[in-house]
Design a protein around this motif. Sequence first.
Motif, mmCIF file in Angstrom:
data_model
loop_
_atom_site.group_PDB
_atom_site.id
_atom_site.type_symbol
_atom_site.label_atom_id
_atom_site.label_comp_id
_atom_site.label_asym_id
_atom_site.label_seq_id
_atom_site.Cartn_x
_atom_site.Cartn_y
_atom_site.Cartn_z
ATOM 1 N N ASN B 40 0.831 -1.204 0.000
ATOM 2 C CA ASN B 40 0.000 0.000 0.000
ATOM 3 C C ASN B 40 0.864 1.253 0.000
ATOM 4 O O ASN B 40 1.818 1.330 0.747
ATOM 5 C CB ASN B 40 -0.842 0.000 1.282
ATOM 6 N N GLY B 41 0.523 2.198 -0.869
ATOM 7 C CA GLY B 41 1.276 3.455 -0.889
ATOM 8 C C GLY B 41 2.549 3.392 -1.720
ATOM 9 O O GLY B 41 3.312 4.348 -1.747
ATOM 10 N N ALA B 42 2.771 2.276 -2.414
ATOM 11 C CA ALA B 42 4.002 2.135 -3.195
ATOM 12 C C ALA B 42 4.013 3.022 -4.432
ATOM 13 O O ALA B 42 5.066 3.330 -4.972
ATOM 14 C CB ALA B 42 4.192 0.676 -3.607
ATOM 15 N N GLY B 43 2.827 3.428 -4.889
ATOM 16 C CA GLY B 43 2.749 4.265 -6.079
ATOM 17 C C GLY B 43 2.068 3.577 -7.254
ATOM 18 O O GLY B 43 2.087 4.099 -8.370
ATOM 19 N N LYS B 44 1.417 2.454 -7.011
ATOM 20 C CA LYS B 44 0.785 1.708 -8.101
ATOM 21 C C LYS B 44 -0.309 2.523 -8.780
ATOM 22 O O LYS B 44 -0.338 2.659 -10.001
ATOM 23 C CB LYS B 44 0.182 0.391 -7.571
ATOM 24 N N THR B 45 -1.228 3.057 -7.974
ATOM 25 C CA THR B 45 -2.341 3.811 -8.549
ATOM 26 C C THR B 45 -1.840 5.054 -9.275
ATOM 27 O O THR B 45 -2.313 5.387 -10.368
ATOM 28 C CB THR B 45 -3.352 4.199 -7.452
ATOM 29 N N THR B 46 -0.870 5.724 -8.670
ATOM 30 C CA THR B 46 -0.318 6.918 -9.305
ATOM 31 C C THR B 46 0.241 6.565 -10.689
ATOM 32 O O THR B 46 0.011 7.292 -11.664
ATOM 33 C CB THR B 46 0.790 7.515 -8.418
ATOM 34 N N ALA B 47 0.942 5.454 -10.776
ATOM 35 C CA ALA B 47 1.518 5.043 -12.063
ATOM 36 C C ALA B 47 0.422 4.739 -13.076
ATOM 37 O O ALA B 47 0.467 5.192 -14.223
ATOM 38 C CB ALA B 47 2.419 3.819 -11.865
HETATM 39 N N1 LIG Z 1 -4.011 12.852 -4.747
HETATM 40 C C1 LIG Z 1 -3.062 12.651 -3.834
HETATM 41 N N2 LIG Z 1 -2.739 13.597 -2.950
HETATM 42 C C2 LIG Z 1 -1.777 13.400 -2.026
HETATM 43 N N3 LIG Z 1 -1.076 12.273 -1.907
HETATM 44 C C3 LIG Z 1 -1.344 11.266 -2.747
HETATM 45 C C4 LIG Z 1 -2.349 11.394 -3.750
HETATM 46 N N4 LIG Z 1 -2.417 10.229 -4.437
HETATM 47 C C5 LIG Z 1 -1.469 9.429 -3.886
HETATM 48 N N5 LIG Z 1 -0.831 10.040 -2.884
HETATM 49 C C6 LIG Z 1 0.277 9.473 -2.075
HETATM 50 O O1 LIG Z 1 1.223 8.923 -2.965
HETATM 51 C C7 LIG Z 1 1.680 7.675 -2.486
HETATM 52 C C8 LIG Z 1 1.400 6.593 -3.492
HETATM 53 O O2 LIG Z 1 0.013 6.380 -3.560
HETATM 54 P P1 LIG Z 1 -0.681 5.351 -4.530
HETATM 55 O O3 LIG Z 1 -0.158 5.529 -5.900
HETATM 56 O O4 LIG Z 1 -2.149 5.499 -4.359
HETATM 57 O O5 LIG Z 1 -0.182 3.971 -3.921
HETATM 58 P P2 LIG Z 1 -0.762 2.498 -4.133
HETATM 59 O O6 LIG Z 1 -1.786 2.547 -5.209
HETATM 60 O O7 LIG Z 1 0.434 1.685 -4.494
HETATM 61 O O8 LIG Z 1 -1.322 2.083 -2.824
HETATM 62 C C9 LIG Z 1 1.021 7.446 -1.146
HETATM 63 O O9 LIG Z 1 1.896 7.877 -0.140
HETATM 64 C C10 LIG Z 1 -0.193 8.331 -1.203
HETATM 65 O O10 LIG Z 1 -0.540 8.770 0.081
#
Ligand SMILES: Nc1ncnc2c1ncn2[C@@H]1O[C@H](COP(=O)(O)OP(=O)(O)O)[C@@H](O)[C@H]1O
Lengths: 284, 314
Positions: B40-47
């Motif tokens: 969790n929080g690795a950056g998967k969704t962001t990518a």
């Molecule tokens: N819109 C946002 N605003 C602030 N922080 C974010 C946002 N989206 C993601 N983060 C942060 O970026 C990091 C990676 O998140 P995310 O890509 O969602 O991880 P995963 O999908 O791997 O769990 C986390 O620390 C999360 O808190």
Amino acid sequence: MTELAEVVKRHSTEVTPSMGHRLRWTFTDGLTLIGRELGRLRQEPGELITALVFPAIMVVLFGYVFGSAIGVPGGGDYREYLMPGLFAMVTFSAVMAVMTRTAADASRGVMDRFRSMPMARLAVPFGQTGADLLTGLLMLAIMVGAGLLVGWQPHRGLIPTAQAFLLMIVLRYALSWVGVYVGLAVKNDQVADAMVPLFLPFTMLSNAFVPTEGMPGWLRFLADWNPVSALTASSRELFGNPGVPSGEVAWPLAHPVATVLLWSAALLVVFVPLSIRAYRRRGR
Amino acid sequence: MADPIVLAEGLHKSFGGTHALRGLDLSVPQGTVCGVLGPNGAGKTTAVRILATLSDPDAGHARIAGYDVVREADQVRARIGLAGQYAAVDEKLTGRGNLRMFGRLYHLSRREAHRRADELLERFGLMDAADRQVTGYSGGMRRRLDLITSLILRPEVLFLDEPTTGLDPRSRGEIWDSVRELVAEGTTVLLTTQYLDEADRLADDIAVIDHGQVVATGTPDELKATIGDHLDVVLEDPAALRPAAAVLNALTGTDPTMTGDDGLSVALPGGAFRLAGIVRELDRAGIAAADVRLRRPTLDEVFLRLTDRKENVA
Ligand SMILES: Nc1ncnc2c1ncn2[C@@H]1O[C@H](COP(=O)(O)OP(=O)(O)O)[C@@H](O)[C@H]1O
Ligand SMILES: [Mg+2]
């Protein structure tokens, strides 16, 4: 080639779809989203009935409860005085309606799905405001029916009556863009729902139910410049209902039609670009 | 080899002070399943959001089928499907109503949108629920509807962001079957997950990410090979756990983890360990072992090692 294959090919070969294509897409996608609202109403007829009964209840409630206590400035029937105020109140509800719907889409990921699709970029906000216009018209129609039942009527003939309703529609459309922007800004349906009551003062702080003359100075200033007041005043004038101010009044109430048009233009000029930017923003 | 259909190079993304991505690289060959694995929080969704044109990177670039996700977003959008952890469908509409609406928004004709909706509902087993409001769907049905909504235009690349998180095993299996079918038809899938078995079963290649960077890549087997074999010891007397752990630590340089109340498990740091030697050392310390076994590590163990002790890998 099947049609699906053709559409896939068309989407992926047109490097930049022509201007004409974009315009047509904006229009057809907007229509699809209006159809979506109708589909939702069909699924939840209860919601529709509530939406329709609510204005009628307001007419009765305000008309007979307030009407028993409040004297109309310059004389006349309170329910005749009240109806333009209720029309304005319903018009203003566009802000809340569009705000909550937009925020729900933004928080549930539906907005992201739209944005990940090869759709016309403007279609979503246009569809949402267009759909609201449709429900708004329906609500107005119910309101007119309820008003006629309790003894309200327009007295100045077809053209002024049509002008009054046109002003409501124009202002409603402009206000719905405020809703789009706020909904996109909060992005959270629960926050948006909780914000709804915050908009109540906007309608109450006006001449919709009581004249502004009795208010303390600063409050009266806000009420006089409120677009809800201008819309109420213009309807009273165009319908020939009581409560048209005589003598010294603030500029917006002396020129209510111009004020409504100016407000509408200003809201559109500010909130259409803001909303479109918020929709396209890809920072998140 | 042909160009990869998904290519990301040096992606950076920050949110305020949080560095969600710090130079992420990914490369997915056409027709394969890439599993992006990370806590969790690795950056998967962001990518995934950057690859799906929903978000712009601060630095670096990404291409889908050769098109830049920022400058040629429309081209990218015409080729991708996105289904996420949250079912992005209109809850107030029916399943069929959703598919028809999204079909129209993909600019299919009314007739074709209706036909495609029925085809997808039939094929993915949602026909019985087609005319019910989505609010009444189970979690698994919603996720399946979300998935098939992203298939309307037959995307070349399908992004699945934790598609089975929170689902029961049965619904999870159904999603897996659907993904396998799509891959068999040539769709490229990029799938993020926290579940190791999911990646193990579905992915041709895995990219393990942590703190916004790729910390390891390879096939599931290659990844398992990177951390050497595992030693499992079951003791006859649980009271001997502490001395046994000391012996294993002295041998391998790592603290073993407990398995059950009488077992210990430890990764062997590559090569020269013989079962016989280990048994002899235990014997010398007066510890009676009921069972001593060497085995390939599970992907879970690989994952824990990679994401806990990144400095050993980088
Ligand atoms: N819109 C946002 N605003 C602030 N922080 C974010 C946002 N989206 C993601 N983060 C942060 O970026 C990091 C990676 O998140 P995310 O890509 O969602 O991880 P995963 O999908 O791997 O769990 C986390 O620390 C999360 O808190
Ligand atoms: Mg995530």
